[in-house]
Design an enzyme around this catalytic site. Structure first.
Site, PDB file in Angstrom:
ATOM      1  N   GLU A   1      -3.340   8.417 -35.142  1.00  0.00           N
ATOM      2  CA  GLU A   1      -2.215   9.212 -35.626  1.00  0.00           C
ATOM      3  C   GLU A   1      -1.348   8.274 -36.450  1.00  0.00           C
ATOM      4  O   GLU A   1      -0.991   7.193 -35.959  1.00  0.00           O
ATOM      5  CB  GLU A   1      -1.381   9.703 -34.436  1.00  0.00           C
TER       6      GLU A   1
ATOM      7  N   ASN B   1       0.351  14.203 -28.298  1.00  0.00           N
ATOM      8  CA  ASN B   1       1.071  14.321 -27.023  1.00  0.00           C
ATOM      9  C   ASN B   1       1.997  15.534 -26.992  1.00  0.00           C
ATOM     10  O   ASN B   1       2.262  16.092 -25.927  1.00  0.00           O
ATOM     11  CB  ASN B   1       1.845  13.036 -26.722  1.00  0.00           C
TER      12      ASN B   1
END
Ligand code: NAD
Length: 281
Positions: A151, A189
């Site tokens: 990411e 997340n």
């Protein structure tokens, strides 16, 4: 491409990050304040390279030569030639802010400072330096040599040039990128932790057993493991900490951590690492 890459912290993630850069021909300077941790990290890299070789991964050099590309530094002062520094120290904001302040004073002016943080704001980390345009999030997944995703998180001040250079580095490592703005939880997340939290609520409310919740999600949505088992692997303390980052960051009650999860962490039931989580190990 970056010839010399610095890695700060030689724990679980830092050793994996050092591994993949060295495997792809970069010189790596790595630092950990704990010599025992540094030794353990290096031994892990050697073991993982052997494992990859046995599985048929072909390297551009022998394992010894790849390992020789990694230098363990005795202090951050040895990071003066690094063009990219990836910080993978303990997830603690004051510690990271101090590290970035120090690195800013040591790294060459053009160097990019990246953080592997799972949850701390890249914008706040960048603000601790005099080069916020050259600070970025590079969030590798665990285990780094195996997982394809990185990411990439752009802080509010991250420049396009910095972003492009990091995008190139991700491709150079043979990995794929998902780009996120700098908001709590980034992409993975933000979506994963509420799913795990909802699974904990389903158990807490007595809707189903842990086994049935996991079987339902594993077979019903084609995931390699169910959310409660995954939570045990990640560590329930880590899951709760990221859940709290979402809750505090958005001030939205939909992210409130499940009381059962809070209670388990209070009891020291942290998952696989403590021998007891949603399952017993
Ligand atoms: P870890 O505990 O395995 O490693 C952290 C290392 O940082 C330790 O070796 C410790 O000695 C070292 N350290 C402590 N203070 C330091 C300092 N001042 N300077 C340099 N090193 C220092 O933790 P980890 O799981 O490798 O996590 C590291 C980072 O990666 C965290 O920011 C975490 O959020 C992030 N992350 C973790 C995972 C994961 O699944 N574990 C996944 C993605 C990102």
């Amino acid at each position: 491409m970056f010839k010399t890459v610095g890695v700060v912290g030689i724990g679980q993630m830092g050793s994996g990050i050092a591994h993949v850069f060295a495997q792809n021909g970069c010189r790596v300077v790595a630092y950990d304040p704990s010599p025992a941790q540094a030794a353990k990290g290096l031994a892990g890299i050697a073991q993982n390279l052997e494992r990859q070789a046995k599985k048929g991964v072909v390297f551009d050099a022998g394992i010894d030569e790849i390992l020789a590309r990694i230098t363990v530094a005795s202090s951050l002062d040895e990071f003066g030639t690094c063009e990219l520094i990836v910080e993978a120290a303990t997830e603690n904001e004051p510690l990271k802010l101090e590290l970035f302040r120090t690195l800013d004073g040591i790294a060459p002016e053009h160097a990019i400072l990246a953080s592997n943080t799972s949850s701390i704001s890249i914008t706040r980390i960048a603000a601790a330096t005099a080069r916020p345009d050259r600070v970025i999030g590079m969030h590798f997944m665990n285990p780094v040599p195996v997982m394809t995703l990185v990411e990439v998180i752009r802080g509010i001040a991250t420049s396009e040039e910095t972003f492009q250079a990091v995008a190139e580095a991700v491709a150079f490592l043979g990995k794929e990128m998902a780009t996120s703005k700098d908001y709590p939880g980034f992409i993975v997340n933000r979506i994963l932790i509420p799913m795990i939290n909802e699974a904990a609520f389903a158990l807490y409310e007595g809707i189903a057993s842990a086994e049935d919740i996991d079987r339902g999600m594993k077979l019903g949505t084609n995931q390699p493991m169910g959310p409660l088992q995954l939570a045990d692997f990640i560590g329930l303390d880590t899951v709760l900490a990221i859940g709290n980052v979402l809750y505090d960051g958005f001030k939205d009650p939909k992210y409130r951590p499940c009381p059962l999860l809070v209670q388990m962490v209070d009891a020291g039931y942290l998952g696989r690492k403590s021998g007891q989580g949603f399952y017993r190990y």
